[in-house]
Enzyme design. Structure first.
Site, PDB file in Angstrom:
ATOM      1  N   HIS A  65       0.857  -1.203   0.000  1.00 14.27           N
ATOM      2  CA  HIS A  65       0.000   0.000   0.000  1.00 14.27           C
ATOM      3  C   HIS A  65       0.885   1.242   0.000  1.00 14.27           C
ATOM      4  CE1 HIS A  65       0.004   1.565   4.243  1.00 14.27           C
ATOM      5  NE2 HIS A  65       0.154   0.314   4.621  1.00 14.27           N
ATOM      6  N   ASP A 173       5.556   3.431   7.025  1.00 13.04           N
ATOM      7  CA  ASP A 173       4.316   2.667   6.825  1.00 13.04           C
ATOM      8  C   ASP A 173       3.495   3.417   5.779  1.00 13.04           C
ATOM      9  OD1 ASP A 173       1.929   1.328   6.935  1.00 13.04           O
ATOM     10  OD2 ASP A 173       1.498   1.815   9.035  1.00 13.04           O
ATOM     11  N   GLU A 205      -5.216   1.842   2.271  1.00  8.12           N
ATOM     12  CA  GLU A 205      -5.119   0.749   3.248  1.00  8.12           C
ATOM     13  C   GLU A 205      -5.429   1.247   4.642  1.00  8.12           C
ATOM     14  OE1 GLU A 205      -2.956  -1.919   6.182  1.00  8.12           O
ATOM     15  OE2 GLU A 205      -2.799   0.225   5.889  1.00  8.12           O
ATOM     16  N   GLU A 206      -4.927   2.459   4.957  1.00  7.79           N
ATOM     17  CA  GLU A 206      -5.038   2.984   6.324  1.00  7.79           C
ATOM     18  C   GLU A 206      -6.473   3.350   6.703  1.00  7.79           C
ATOM     19  OE1 GLU A 206      -2.673   2.739   8.342  1.00  7.79           O
ATOM     20  OE2 GLU A 206      -0.785   2.801   7.229  1.00  7.79           O
ATOM     21  N   ASP A 228       4.356  -4.966   4.042  1.00  7.09           N
ATOM     22  CA  ASP A 228       3.943  -3.863   4.917  1.00  7.09           C
ATOM     23  C   ASP A 228       4.848  -3.877   6.145  1.00  7.09           C
ATOM     24  OD1 ASP A 228       2.527  -1.737   6.042  1.00  7.09           O
ATOM     25  OD2 ASP A 228       0.567  -2.657   5.710  1.00  7.09           O
ATOM     26  N   HIS A 315       3.151   4.538  13.337  1.00  7.35           N
ATOM     27  CA  HIS A 315       2.176   5.634  13.234  1.00  7.35           C
ATOM     28  C   HIS A 315       2.597   6.882  14.016  1.00  7.35           C
ATOM     29  CE1 HIS A 315      -1.535   3.372  11.471  1.00  7.35           C
ATOM     30  NE2 HIS A 315      -0.410   3.063  10.858  1.00  7.35           N
TER      31      HIS A 315
HETATM   32 ZN   LIG Z   1       0.734  -0.198   6.588  1.00  9.20          ZN
END
Ligand SMILES: [Zn+2]
Length: 349
Positions: A65, A173, A205-206, A228, A315
């Site tokens: 992603h 990410d 994706e998120e 990922d 994150h």
């Molecule tokens: Zn991810």
């Protein structure tokens, strides 16, 4: 990792990609991969496809992603401060005092001075809907000329090159997964392959594995490898007993559990052993929360593997990965595809 590859990585990490606004990163990746693959195309959802067509079966989808978490302008107050909402899983406690970008507009996320807090007052939990972005506007009308409700923001933070081949940046990410996909496709394009390969940079994706759902259907693979980040728990206050003992510089993290095809996992383990690539494992008894769980359930079912790049501080603006792990992911994926042929049966036994 060689200097040229580091430069390619830095260029990729300079492109913001908040979920829903992936056009810039898709354009960058297309430009980089055009000489290596045959006929890049983008679908109506924004997913992008990189075919390495061969006659053989199975069709192997390599998916990463390309979106990252971010923030969105929810409103503008009478003084010209922006109200914000999260895009994906954003931790409000990591935001105050950060710089942001809204397209070409620069801003900061404000924070009341510690001096304003009474000495016996405890810090309060930070709720994102109480935060504000200051772009320096004098009033609402001025701010409204520069930003619009629904514009996406990302934190405006540099890439920091740490010791021992480790780097820290926001949105590793999953732009690091995209980087691994790009490097792998370039290597595979120079190899003789017995299987049909389709690289995909999926979107959104998120915000709920949306791009993998639509691109998996369109691609119709028999085998899917998802790239990922996964958690590295080798830092203070990480509960390894709860989340698993995984570390930077200790190799790709392969998920094990209902979402992972056992034959495919065994094949990857054999290739890792032949190539002296270390592996780590993550127990995933249920859905993994990555694109892999959408890909597994595509059409009549897809043999799926979830390959993770160990990542500290998931994150946040300082997600941290090791480039040695990145190289190992590229080597493992390239070697597995290169030895793949149509004789494998992925029906679980
Ligand atoms: Zn991810």
């Amino acid at each position: 990792m060689k200097a040229a590859a580091r430069k390619r990585l830095a260029q990729l990490l300079a492109v913001p990609s908040p979920s829903g606004e992936e056009g810039a990163i898709q354009a960058h990746v297309a430009q980089q991969l055009r000489p290596s693959v045959k006929g890049i195309h983008r679908d109506v959802h924004g997913n992008q496809y990189y075919p390495l067509p061969r006659k053989g079966k199975p069709r192997v989808m390599l998916c990463a992603h390309c979106d990252e978490i971010g923030l969105m302008v929810r409103g503008i107050d009478e003084h010209g401060f922006l109200q914000i909402s999260p895009i994906g899983g954003v931790d409000g406690s990591t935001l105050q005092g950060q710089r942001v970008r809204i397209g070409n507009v620069r801003g900061v996320i404000g924070c009341p001075p510690i001096h304003f807090r009474a000495s016996d007052e405890k810090p309060k939990p930070v709720s994102i809907d109480k935060l504000w972005v200051d772009i320096g506007a004098r009033n609402k009308a001025e701010a409204a000329r520069r930003v619009t409700i629904g514009d996406a923001l990302v934190l405006d933070t540099p890439v920091t090159w740490l010791r021992n081949d480790r780097i820290a940046a926001r949105g590793l990410d999953n732009r690091i997964g995209v980087f691994i996909l790009m490097e792998t496709l370039k290597r595979l394009s120079r190899r003789r392959l017995a299987v049909d390969v389709m690289g995909v940079t999926s979107v959104q994706e998120e915000v709920g594995l949306r791009g993998a759902t639509t691109s998996g259907y369109r691609c119709d693979p028999q085998v899917a490898i998802n790239l990922d980040v996964n958690f590295a728990t080798d830092h203070p206050h990480a509960d390894g007993a709860r989340w698993g003992e995984t570390a930077l510089s200790a190799g790709p993290i392969l998920a094990r559990g209902a979402g992972v095809n056992p034959q495919l996992l065994t094949a990857f383990q054999a290739v890792a052993k032949q190539n002296a690539i270390p592996l780590q494992y993550r127990a995933e008894p249920e859905a993994s929360g990555t694109d892999a769980s959408a890909l597994q359930r595509t059409r009549g079912g897809v043999a799926t593997l979830d390959m993770g790049i160990p990542n500290r501080y998931m994150h946040t603006a300082v997600e941290t990965v090791c480039l040695e792990d990145v190289t190992h992911c590229v080597e493992l994926l390239t070697a597995w595809v290169a030895q793949c042929n149509g004789t494998s049966d992925y029906t679980p036994r």
